[in-house]
Write an enzyme that holds these catalytic residues in place. Structure first.
Site, mmCIF file in Angstrom:
data_model
loop_
_atom_site.group_PDB
_atom_site.id
_atom_site.type_symbol
_atom_site.label_atom_id
_atom_site.label_comp_id
_atom_site.label_asym_id
_atom_site.label_seq_id
_atom_site.Cartn_x
_atom_site.Cartn_y
_atom_site.Cartn_z
ATOM 1 N N SER A 167 0.235 -0.491 9.672
ATOM 2 C CA SER A 167 -0.534 0.024 8.456
ATOM 3 C C SER A 167 -0.206 1.392 8.140
ATOM 4 C CB SER A 167 -2.183 -0.008 8.698
ATOM 5 O OG SER A 167 -2.545 0.478 9.498
ATOM 6 N N HIS B 114 1.931 -6.255 5.807
ATOM 7 C CA HIS B 114 0.562 -5.383 6.036
ATOM 8 C C HIS B 114 -0.508 -6.282 5.657
ATOM 9 C CE1 HIS B 114 -2.435 -2.185 5.646
ATOM 10 N NE2 HIS B 114 -2.762 -2.543 6.625
ATOM 11 N N GLU C 162 0.589 -6.277 1.875
ATOM 12 C CA GLU C 162 1.605 -5.394 1.305
ATOM 13 C C GLU C 162 2.951 -5.537 1.855
ATOM 14 O OE1 GLU C 162 -0.982 -1.336 0.303
ATOM 15 O OE2 GLU C 162 -0.450 -1.945 2.573
ATOM 16 N N ASN D 278 -3.793 2.467 1.597
ATOM 17 C CA ASN D 278 -4.182 3.633 2.358
ATOM 18 C C ASN D 278 -3.823 4.753 1.842
ATOM 19 O OD1 ASN D 278 -5.437 1.758 4.313
ATOM 20 N ND2 ASN D 278 -3.750 1.843 5.946
#
Length: 593
Positions: free
Chosen positions: A427, A448, A460, A498
């Site tokens: 991540s 991800h 992702e 993120n």
């Protein structure tokens, strides 16, 4: 200021002013609607008639309540009509000149005990109050759009505001069925102060061609549970409005994260201001329309497709929650799965965790007993990566440590057959650094998943500069088969979710550090005003403060932006071992289980 605020004037009958008038009229207040435009006043009456008719149709109010509310709403074209108002709420265009003129004229009209409220979300309440002969009665009253539906109201005090005025308006907000949050005077207040920084970063991400508008929006909706993606939300708010708010925030903070992304200025200057113009980041069926229509940037299904590799069997490396969840997802989709851990015992424990998860699905009626048995039968638990010799796709889900992952990929390089796709679920780590641990970096890609993997729809898909086209096409096709939504992004810190989420969380911590607002008020503001499923401090305690700090450090190291430096309070809590729910204490304390 101890008056019951039964007669209230609303100056400015645009969308927000009309919504506030509706809330007040339905709550039994006499409402004086004021707008210099007769057309705006007529539209406000029409809108109120239509919205209350819908409310009757849905059983929310009676026909008599509707009639009474409409009778309490009267419109005028002059501020003189506010003479008897105990509270005046202005929601005129977001410029100092217009708002200051309104306050100067109101001084000569209203009684000495009347409260004057500004609906601004970007301008200084203190500066507006300074234009009044009685600055102690001026405050901010920031409703959110649409006012009838949104529960949050930010009550904004300047250094000049008298406490009784704040108390009276706070009491009114509660009587209206709203949730008032007390905040100080700075651009954006709490909700917009956090929201617009996040929206700005999303616009900058799009402008850099890092990801498509569709993928950015899908990532934040599916990865964070948000009601709208950031670019669609900018179109709804108005790109020109967002730019104005960000300019005000930047002038106060000088934080580069608040400096409006150039694309916002370009779209604004071109008149492409979002839904109201019929075009912004997206194109709509008409000015003011809600339905997105295809345009030159809309991706075609053919463009997203490609010739990939055949995938029948999958290896999942790891024995934790994420590894178990990913193995379950693949097995449910019909793939043969090898779940490998550092020992046979750990692998067996991981498989038993999957069995319990499947059993819960059977109990809840989401899965048949037959499907449960078939899914479990597809999973083989192994105590060594040697079991990956014949898999078509190897997915690692081990500790978020670069050295550990590099060692694992070096082993996969030796064990897996030529042509196998190697995927990392990292991540925050650079995928290319993991890929270079192998002699076949073209076969390596980021995949991800989000926790819990069986429930979260987003994946992702992270391409490095060396990832082969057919590997990318393979992983996208696999995501579709396992009923996940793939979004494409490049190999840089934070990927999409993120990179947008954690600066927002960090800024929330800074608000508390600066004693601007409380944990509870910030959490309430973002849930009620932004539609977030969890407030930032609830989310931080769930994610883990140590995990959050690690991601913040990665983002800061990658982008070198001072605004991304982890908040000192976060570092202090982690140093003290207060890591969130898992330790019983983070930003809040939790009962030990």
């Amino acid at each position: 200021m101890d008056t019951p605020l039964s007669t209230i004037a609303v100056v400015g009958l645009g969308t927000m002013g009309t919504g506030i008038a509706e809330v007040l009229a339905l709550a039994g207040r006499e409402v004086i609607g004021i707008d210099i435009s007769e057309a705006a006043a007529r539209q406000a009456v029409t809108s109120l008639e239509a919205s209350t008719a819908r409310a009757v149709g849905r059983g929310r109010i009676t026909e008599q309540e509707r009639a009474d509310a409409l009778a309490r709403f009267r419109t005028y074209d002059t501020l003189q009509a506010a003479a008897d108002a105990e509270l005046v709420i202005e929601v005129v265009p977001e410029t100092y000149e217009i708002k200051q003129q309104v306050f100067r004229e109101l001084d000569a009209v209203v009684s000495a005990t009347a409260i004057l409220a500004t609906g601004t979300n970007a301008l200084s309440v203190t500066r507006l109050a300074a234009e009044s002969q009685h600055p102690e009665r001026v405050l901010g009253l920031h409703f959110f759009n649409p006012a009838p539906a949104m529960k949050l109201v930010e009550v904004v005090s300047s250094v000049l505001t008298a406490p009784p005025a704040v108390e009276a308006v706070t009491r009114l907000a509660r009587e209206l069925g709203k949730e008032p949050v007390a905040v100080g005077d700075r651009p954006g207040f709490v909700a917009d102060g956090l929201l617009f920084g996040y929206l700005n970063q999303a616009a900058a991400m799009y402008e850099a061609n890092y990801a498509s508008r569709e993928d950015i929006d899908a990532a934040m909706k599916l990865g964070c549970g948000l009601p709208m993606g950031p670019l669609a939300l900018l179109d709804l708010i108005g790109i020109d409005t967002a730019r104005t708010v960000l300019e005000a925030m930047y002038s106060a903070s000088h934080d580069r994260l608040h400096a409006p992304a150039p694309v916002l200025g370009q779209l604004s200057e071109a008149g492409l201001t979002g839904r109201k113009a019929g075009r912004g980041f997206y194109t709509y069926d008409a000015p003011g329309g809600q339905d997105v229509v295809p345009d030159a940037l809309t991706p075609s299904p053919e463009a997203a497709a490609g010739t990939g590799r055949e995938i029948a069997s999958v290896g999942v490396a790891g024995s934790g929650t994420m590894a178990s969840g990913i193995a379950e997802v693949f097995a449910k989709a019909g793939y043969t799965v090898v779940l490998a851990a550092r020992s046979q015992e750990k692998a067996d424990i991981a498989k038993s965790r999957i069995a319990k998860s499947l059993e819960r699905s059977v109990t809840k009626g989401r899965l048949t007993a037959e499907a449960r048995d078939e899914t479990l039968a597809r999973i083989t638990a192994a105590g060594s990566l040697d079991a990956f010799a014949e898999v078509d796709l190897a997915v690692e889900a081990v500790a978020e440590d670069l050295e550990v992952k590099q060692q694992l990929f070096a082993t996969l390089d030796k064990v897996c057959r030529p042509g196998a796709v190697l995927a990392t679920t990292t991540s925050s780590l650079p995928v290319i650094a993991i890929a270079r641990a192998t002699a076949r970096p073209e076969d390596v890609i980021g995949m991800h998943f989000f926790n819990p993997a069986p429930a979260m729809k987003l994946v992702e898909v992270v391409r490095t500069v060396l990832t082969a086209d057919d590997v990318h096409a393979t992983v996208r096709a696999v995501c579709t088969k396992i009923r996940k939504h793939p979004v494409d992004c490049g190999d840089r810190a934070g990927f999409i979710v993120n990179a947008l989420l954690f600066p927002y969380l960090n800024n929330a911590i800074k608000m508390v550090e600066e004693h601007y607002a409380s944990l509870d008020d910030i959490d309430a503001a973002m849930k009620l005003g932004g539609g977030y499923p969890m407030g930032p401090f609830e989310l931080l305690d769930v994610v883990g403060l140590d995990v959050s700090l690690a991601i913040e450090k990665v983002l800061h190291r990658e982008f070198r932006d001072p605004g991304l430096a982890p908040a000192p309070l976060l570092e202090h809590l982690v140093a003290a071992g207060c890591l969130g729910r898992k330790t019983g204490r983070g930003f809040r304390e939790y009962a030990r289980r």
